[in-house]
Design a protein around this motif. Structure first.
Motif, PDB file in Angstrom:
ATOM      1  N   LEU A  59     -53.147 -52.121 -73.586  1.00  0.00           N
ATOM      2  CA  LEU A  59     -51.932 -52.070 -72.900  1.00  0.00           C
ATOM      3  C   LEU A  59     -51.329 -53.713 -72.527  1.00  0.00           C
ATOM      4  CD1 LEU A  59     -52.071 -49.186 -70.302  1.00  0.00           C
ATOM      5  CD2 LEU A  59     -51.316 -49.231 -72.536  1.00  0.00           C
ATOM      6  N   LYS A  60     -51.649 -54.236 -73.487  1.00  0.00           N
ATOM      7  CA  LYS A  60     -51.225 -55.845 -73.511  1.00  0.00           C
ATOM      8  C   LYS A  60     -49.630 -55.672 -74.489  1.00  0.00           C
ATOM      9  CE  LYS A  60     -54.333 -57.275 -71.151  1.00  0.00           C
ATOM     10  NZ  LYS A  60     -54.147 -57.796 -69.576  1.00  0.00           N
ATOM     11  N   VAL A  61     -48.799 -56.189 -74.074  1.00  0.00           N
ATOM     12  CA  VAL A  61     -47.515 -56.309 -74.725  1.00  0.00           C
ATOM     13  C   VAL A  61     -47.534 -57.172 -76.119  1.00  0.00           C
ATOM     14  CG1 VAL A  61     -45.015 -57.023 -74.814  1.00  0.00           C
ATOM     15  CG2 VAL A  61     -46.011 -55.965 -72.660  1.00  0.00           C
ATOM     16  N   VAL A  62     -47.341 -56.170 -77.128  1.00  0.00           N
ATOM     17  CA  VAL A  62     -47.406 -56.904 -78.612  1.00  0.00           C
ATOM     18  C   VAL A  62     -45.974 -56.945 -79.223  1.00  0.00           C
ATOM     19  CG1 VAL A  62     -49.764 -55.987 -78.968  1.00  0.00           C
ATOM     20  CG2 VAL A  62     -47.899 -54.587 -79.670  1.00  0.00           C
ATOM     21  N   GLY A  63     -45.132 -56.181 -78.539  1.00  0.00           N
ATOM     22  CA  GLY A  63     -43.712 -56.385 -79.245  1.00  0.00           C
ATOM     23  C   GLY A  63     -42.681 -56.052 -78.255  1.00  0.00           C
ATOM     24  N   SER A  64     -41.573 -56.539 -78.309  1.00  0.00           N
ATOM     25  CA  SER A  64     -40.437 -56.197 -77.258  1.00  0.00           C
ATOM     26  C   SER A  64     -38.981 -56.354 -77.818  1.00  0.00           C
ATOM     27  CB  SER A  64     -40.709 -57.090 -76.119  1.00  0.00           C
ATOM     28  OG  SER A  64     -40.411 -58.511 -76.404  1.00  0.00           O
ATOM     29  N   LEU A  65     -38.219 -55.660 -77.407  1.00  0.00           N
ATOM     30  CA  LEU A  65     -36.748 -55.644 -77.533  1.00  0.00           C
ATOM     31  C   LEU A  65     -36.184 -55.659 -76.067  1.00  0.00           C
ATOM     32  CD1 LEU A  65     -34.808 -55.999 -79.872  1.00  0.00           C
ATOM     33  CD2 LEU A  65     -34.949 -53.269 -79.737  1.00  0.00           C
ATOM     34  N   GLU A  66     -35.490 -56.733 -75.790  1.00  0.00           N
ATOM     35  CA  GLU A  66     -34.955 -56.761 -74.254  1.00  0.00           C
ATOM     36  C   GLU A  66     -33.414 -57.049 -74.389  1.00  0.00           C
ATOM     37  OE1 GLU A  66     -37.624 -60.243 -73.152  1.00  0.00           O
ATOM     38  OE2 GLU A  66     -38.529 -58.643 -71.649  1.00  0.00           O
ATOM     39  N   LYS A  67     -32.891 -56.818 -72.849  1.00  0.00           N
ATOM     40  CA  LYS A  67     -31.399 -56.978 -72.928  1.00  0.00           C
ATOM     41  C   LYS A  67     -30.376 -56.260 -73.666  1.00  0.00           C
ATOM     42  CE  LYS A  67     -32.189 -60.926 -70.035  1.00  0.00           C
ATOM     43  NZ  LYS A  67     -31.696 -62.284 -69.725  1.00  0.00           N
ATOM     44  N   LEU A  68     -30.857 -54.974 -73.858  1.00  0.00           N
ATOM     45  CA  LEU A  68     -29.998 -54.066 -74.759  1.00  0.00           C
ATOM     46  C   LEU A  68     -28.890 -53.716 -73.864  1.00  0.00           C
ATOM     47  CD1 LEU A  68     -32.674 -51.711 -76.622  1.00  0.00           C
ATOM     48  CD2 LEU A  68     -30.798 -53.530 -77.809  1.00  0.00           C
ATOM     49  N   ALA A  69     -27.727 -53.357 -74.038  1.00  0.00           N
ATOM     50  CA  ALA A  69     -26.653 -52.845 -73.628  1.00  0.00           C
ATOM     51  C   ALA A  69     -26.401 -53.194 -72.299  1.00  0.00           C
ATOM     52  CB  ALA A  69     -26.777 -51.312 -73.411  1.00  0.00           C
ATOM     53  N   PRO A  70     -25.942 -54.670 -71.888  1.00  0.00           N
ATOM     54  CA  PRO A  70     -25.751 -54.920 -70.702  1.00  0.00           C
ATOM     55  C   PRO A  70     -24.763 -54.216 -69.953  1.00  0.00           C
ATOM     56  CG  PRO A  70     -25.887 -56.959 -72.317  1.00  0.00           C
ATOM     57  CD  PRO A  70     -25.856 -55.590 -73.061  1.00  0.00           C
ATOM     58  N   GLY A  71     -25.007 -53.837 -68.565  1.00  0.00           N
ATOM     59  CA  GLY A  71     -24.076 -53.266 -67.577  1.00  0.00           C
ATOM     60  C   GLY A  71     -24.272 -51.673 -67.662  1.00  0.00           C
ATOM     61  N   GLU A  72     -25.264 -51.231 -68.536  1.00  0.00           N
ATOM     62  CA  GLU A  72     -25.491 -49.667 -68.815  1.00  0.00           C
ATOM     63  C   GLU A  72     -27.068 -49.529 -68.418  1.00  0.00           C
ATOM     64  OE1 GLU A  72     -24.349 -48.647 -72.846  1.00  0.00           O
ATOM     65  OE2 GLU A  72     -22.190 -49.502 -72.695  1.00  0.00           O
ATOM     66  N   LYS A  73     -27.266 -48.183 -68.497  1.00  0.00           N
ATOM     67  CA  LYS A  73     -28.663 -47.727 -68.155  1.00  0.00           C
ATOM     68  C   LYS A  73     -28.986 -46.660 -69.114  1.00  0.00           C
ATOM     69  CE  LYS A  73     -29.382 -45.557 -64.292  1.00  0.00           C
ATOM     70  NZ  LYS A  73     -29.188 -45.091 -62.829  1.00  0.00           N
ATOM     71  N   ILE A  74     -30.195 -46.336 -69.105  1.00  0.00           N
ATOM     72  CA  ILE A  74     -30.885 -45.547 -70.166  1.00  0.00           C
ATOM     73  C   ILE A  74     -30.453 -44.001 -69.715  1.00  0.00           C
ATOM     74  CG2 ILE A  74     -33.020 -44.377 -71.091  1.00  0.00           C
ATOM     75  CD1 ILE A  74     -34.075 -47.179 -71.359  1.00  0.00           C
ATOM     76  N   TYR A  75     -30.224 -43.178 -70.489  1.00  0.00           N
ATOM     77  CA  TYR A  75     -29.869 -41.690 -70.189  1.00  0.00           C
ATOM     78  C   TYR A  75     -30.828 -40.775 -70.880  1.00  0.00           C
ATOM     79  CZ  TYR A  75     -26.213 -42.109 -66.900  1.00  0.00           C
ATOM     80  OH  TYR A  75     -25.315 -42.401 -65.604  1.00  0.00           O
ATOM     81  N   SER A  76     -31.148 -41.093 -72.165  1.00  0.00           N
ATOM     82  CA  SER A  76     -32.202 -40.492 -72.741  1.00  0.00           C
ATOM     83  C   SER A  76     -32.890 -41.427 -73.843  1.00  0.00           C
ATOM     84  CB  SER A  76     -31.750 -39.300 -73.439  1.00  0.00           C
ATOM     85  OG  SER A  76     -30.634 -39.602 -74.210  1.00  0.00           O
TER      86      SER A  76
END
Length: 845
Positions: A560-577
């Motif tokens: 459970l250590k982070v090995v990969g990441s993708l951050e700051k997608l869709a500024p101003g929005e939130k996940i719906y699915s």
């Protein structure tokens, strides 16, 4: 219509009846600089309880010889509060906050129940008398209901699959029957990991929970379908499992409060029942196991013969009371005395996190085949905001940790104000903090400290107050920038499962908050998780861009250590699915348009966006048609005259993701107006899909928009059924078969809606409405059922399934059977069978 009374899944705030203000590039008005000193004043009169609670968690860990505590609260003097301790500088204070956040992730285990009792005594929460008579024990719904109750579809995670995962967990179902082997199963997240639902079938019989009853129906062949038995409960079943000749039923125990054993409990609260029935003779089901768990049902899964059952109890413990949630078997309390050898005594784990109430989350492994095998449990003391994901080998429990801005303000005040106090006042504060919590609570301590601070404030000139005010604000802003990413983080705890064995493995953490269980996935030993960093309304952020929400996707290794990441997608929005499929993730966010992101996960250390598609509307969840095509179910949206967005009808979308760089919407279908609804929008079990049969069925309640021209409503059409010998079923298969009458021009609010199921033909080219099956009889239904946070009309279709070439649609009122080919009626069963007075349940056949 589904009337949501208690627990509502997050929905976009997109309806508007007034013109919104024009956007501005400048920051919104913020409170004046006097805010900081106002907080000091609030401390004096004890109004700012949230500040007091957060201050209570800043004390360091207990000294040797003291009882184990969570985040301080053992009566020891918190040296970081005192001048001259070496902590009165910004960097040291920020380090202390970072350490506190790190401590929230670390799991600890009480060595025995006495240590747990001591901890509860020393750290009594200030959130009310949870779990005691007159308190808030009854009626609390556990926070882990979003384990699955914020529901949307997800893909298989343990093993790649091109088709939707259906599983009813009944490995031996159908043996000894004359049922069909071609039948739909419960729509689940992970292959081989069954989920509880209100209806199950084995291809011959249907088992369905309706209100306080459970019906056993001989369902196939459809023409001779009939109700074999009804189990009438005194409490409302919430879900069922089917495992060969075992039927598992669970729900909230509404009658335990009247029992003699309950009257002996000093701690009062909710209980959840789980009953196992032998259904080898479907007409005469026999109860073989009867369990009750203190707390509310949160979630469960079934793997093989074991149900992993999760309950949550908000509670404290009295001196002579059992400090862990009780379990009852056959109405008697199961002994749990860890002073002697006790196999059933659950281990209790906790975390260094800011507890404002104690949520005792119990995970229990229950053998559904052999009642002689004792249940095995572990207890985790969590906060009230968790989710859970289960693979075939692991349970992942998550919660989100926070530090409030008030806490930052208090931390800065310690740095700047306390060192300026006279030596006598500093000594008084030290003595106040040194008092054990059972003598003075943290609230009482802070009230006393507040009087001392107030006295100091009154000695300042106006110029000194202004200078201190400016210094406080500058320091708080700097501190906020230092730990901004830590203010909202999700902690993930991994528990290995194998049969009746539960074993804690490790933990990890990622920024942001998890929407629900479907934002998580496990594949090839890697744990994938999508989060939303929620919008910040902080007065300490000057840039509007820094306040915006955004989404992230992280890949964690087996440790459970982070090995990969993708951050700051869709500024101003939130996940719906979110949908995970093999080495890809499909992520839907929303604000005004529906961006569908295609994310490559083939290299776990380097996830990347392959493509994105923006279309009107949004998808609440995604369902795989095949490995190159997705079905989306959600809402249509339209722009209003002010540039805002208003919600439209129920929308189906078909996405082509073969060209990952350029995903396309092949087709869409909108049904109903903005006031229409579907159980499938919030519950993935209500979504029926079969690629082989080109079949898609969803429950619908169709309404026109308010004050819009009336929509022609289908009138019942009686179809003869000589084979079944019935008078037929009222259906509206398509416009050619329906007689339409136009009601008067009145508000759509007062016109009878269509309640039933919409049946679609779906191919790679798109959707075609095959017809609608009506459960409302063309009438305005007024009978409702309150069911675990929702209210359903009796004619609201909740589920559909198929056996062979027959379609079964299910509401509280009817089980309707129709031909899949043309939707002609085969039979209609009214779900009722008179019951005699019973004790806990009564079998009526």
């Amino acid at each position: 219509m589904i009337i949501r009374n208690d627990i509502q899944p997050p929905a976009p705030a997109i309806k508007s009846t007034v013109a919104p203000k024009k956007s501005s590039t400048t920051a919104s008005p913020r409170p004046s600089l006097k805010f900081i000193l106002l907080v000091l004043g609030l401390l004096v009169i004890g109004v700012a309880i949230i500040i007091i609670i957060n201050l209570a968690i800043l004390a360091p860990a207990g000294k040797p010889g003291k009882p184990v505590t969570l985040a301080g609260g053992n009566g020891a003097t918190p040296t970081n509060l005192l001048p001259g301790s070496g902590q009165n500088n910004a960097s040291a204070s920020t380090a202390a906050l970072n350490q506190q956040l790190a401590n929230q992730s670390k799991i600890k285990k009480f060595k025995d129940y006495q240590e747990l009792r001591t901890f509860l005594e020393e750290n009594s929460t200030s959130g009310g008398s949870y779990g005691y008579e007159g308190g808030m024990g009854r009626g609390i719904i556990g926070g882990m209901e979003e384990l699955s109750v914020q529901k949307e579809m997800a893909v298989p995670s343990s093993a790649p699959s091109e088709a939707p995962i259906m599983d009813n967990g009944s490995q031996n179902a159908g043996e000894g029957t004359t049922g069909s082997s071609d039948y739909s199963q419960t729509n689940v997240q992970v292959a081989g990991v069954d989920e509880g639902d209100i209806i199950k079938t084995d291809g011959k019989y249907i088992y369905s929970a309706s209100k306080k009853n459970l019906f056993i129906i001989d369902a196939f062949p459809g023409a001779s379908a009939n109700i074999l038995a009804k189990i009438a409960f005194d409490s409302t079943p919430q879900g069922i499992y089917l495992n060969g000749d075992r039927l598992i039923v669970y729900g909230r125990n509404d009658v335990i409060y009247q029992s003699d054993v309950y009257q002996t409990f000093r701690r009062r609260g909710d209980y959840t029942f789980l009953k196992v029935f032998d259904i080898s003779d479907p007409k005469n089901p026999k109860q073989v196991r009867d369990l009750d768990f203190e707390g509310n049902y949160n979630n469960s899964r079934m793997i093989g013969d074991y149900v992993y059952f999760v309950t949550a109890a908000y509670m404290n413990a009295l001196d002579d009371d059992l400090p862990v949630p009780r379990m009852l078997e056959n109405g008697a309390v199961v002994a749990m005395d860890d002073a002697v050898s006790c196999k059933r005594c659950p281990a209790v784990y906790y975390f260094d996190m800011p507890y404002q109430s104690y949520n005792f989350t119990t995970v229990t492994a229950i053998n559904t085949k052999d009642s002689a095998v004792e249940p095995m449990s572990e207890v985790y003391v969590l906060s009230d905001n968790q989710n859970m994901y289960v693979s075939s080998n692991n349970i992942y429990i998550t919660y989100t940790k926070y530090i409030s801005e008030y806490q930052l303000v208090m931390e800065v005040m310690r740095e700047l104000v306390y060192p300026r106090l006279p030596a006598k006042d500093q000594e008084r504060i030290a003595k106040i903090e040194a008092v054990d919590n059972f003598i003075l609570t943290q609230e009482e301590k802070m009230q006393k400290i507040g009087y001392i601070v107030e006295k100091y404030q009154n000695t300042l000139t106006d110029e000194e107050r202004t200078a201190l005010q400016q210094e406080l604000e500058n320091r708080v802003k700097q501190k906020y920038q230092d730990i901004a990413k830590e203010l909202e983080k999700t902690v993930v705890h991994k528990i290995a499962i194998q049969g009746g064995e539960l074993k804690y493995i490790t933990y990890g953490e990622v920024p942001g908050q998890v929407l629900n269980q479907f934002s998580m996935d496990e594949a090839d030993g890697y744990f994938r998780i999508a989060t939303t960093k929620n919008r910040s309304w902080s007065q300490f952020i000057d840039s509007p861009e820094e306040q915006e929400s955004y989404s992230n996707l992280y890949v964690l290794g087996p440790d459970l250590k982070v090995v990969g990441s993708l951050e700051k997608l869709a500024p101003g929005e939130k996940i719906y699915s979110v949908r995970f499929m093999q080495n890809r993730a499909y992520l839907v966010t929303f604000k005004q348009m529906d961006p569908l992101f295609v994310i490559d996960l083939s290299n776990p250390t380097s996830p990347a966006v392959l493509g994105a598609l923006k279309i009107p509307g949004f998808s609440n969840y995604l369902h795989p048609y095949d490995d190159k095509t997705l079905i989306g179910l959600g809402r249509d949206t339209k722009e209003n005259q002010w540039g805002g967005v208003v919600q439209g009808g129920i929308k189906l979308s078909l996405f082509d993701v073969a060209d990952v760089a350029n995903p396309k919407e092949i087709d869409s279908f909108v049904i109903g107006g903005q006031n229409s609804d579907s159980v499938a929008l919030t519950d993935h079990h209500a979504f029926l899909f079969s690629k082989e049969k080109n079949l898609l069925v969803i429950p619908v309640e169709l309404r026109q928009d308010y004050y819009s021209p009336p929509m022609p409503m289908p009138q019942p059409m009686m179809l003869e059924d000589s084979a079944a010998g019935s008078t037929g079923s009222e259906i509206a298969p398509d416009q050619a078969k329906v007689q339409l009458t136009v009601p008067p021009k009145t508000s759509a609010l007062f016109r009878a809606p269509f309640r039933g199921a919409a049946v679609f033909t779906v191919t790679p080219q798109g959707f075609e409405l095959k017809g609608k099956i009506d459960h409302s009889d063309g009438k305005l239904d007024t009978e409702t059922e309150y069911w675990y946070g929702y209210s359903y009309y009796d004619t609201t279709v909740k589920r559909s399934l198929y056996i062979d070439d027959l379609l079964y649609t299910y509401s509280n009122k009817y089980l309707k059977i129709n031909q899949l080919t043309d939707l002609d009626s085969v039979k209609k069963l009214e779900l009722k069978k008179e019951a005699a007075p019973g004790d806990d349940f009564n079998v009526v056949n």
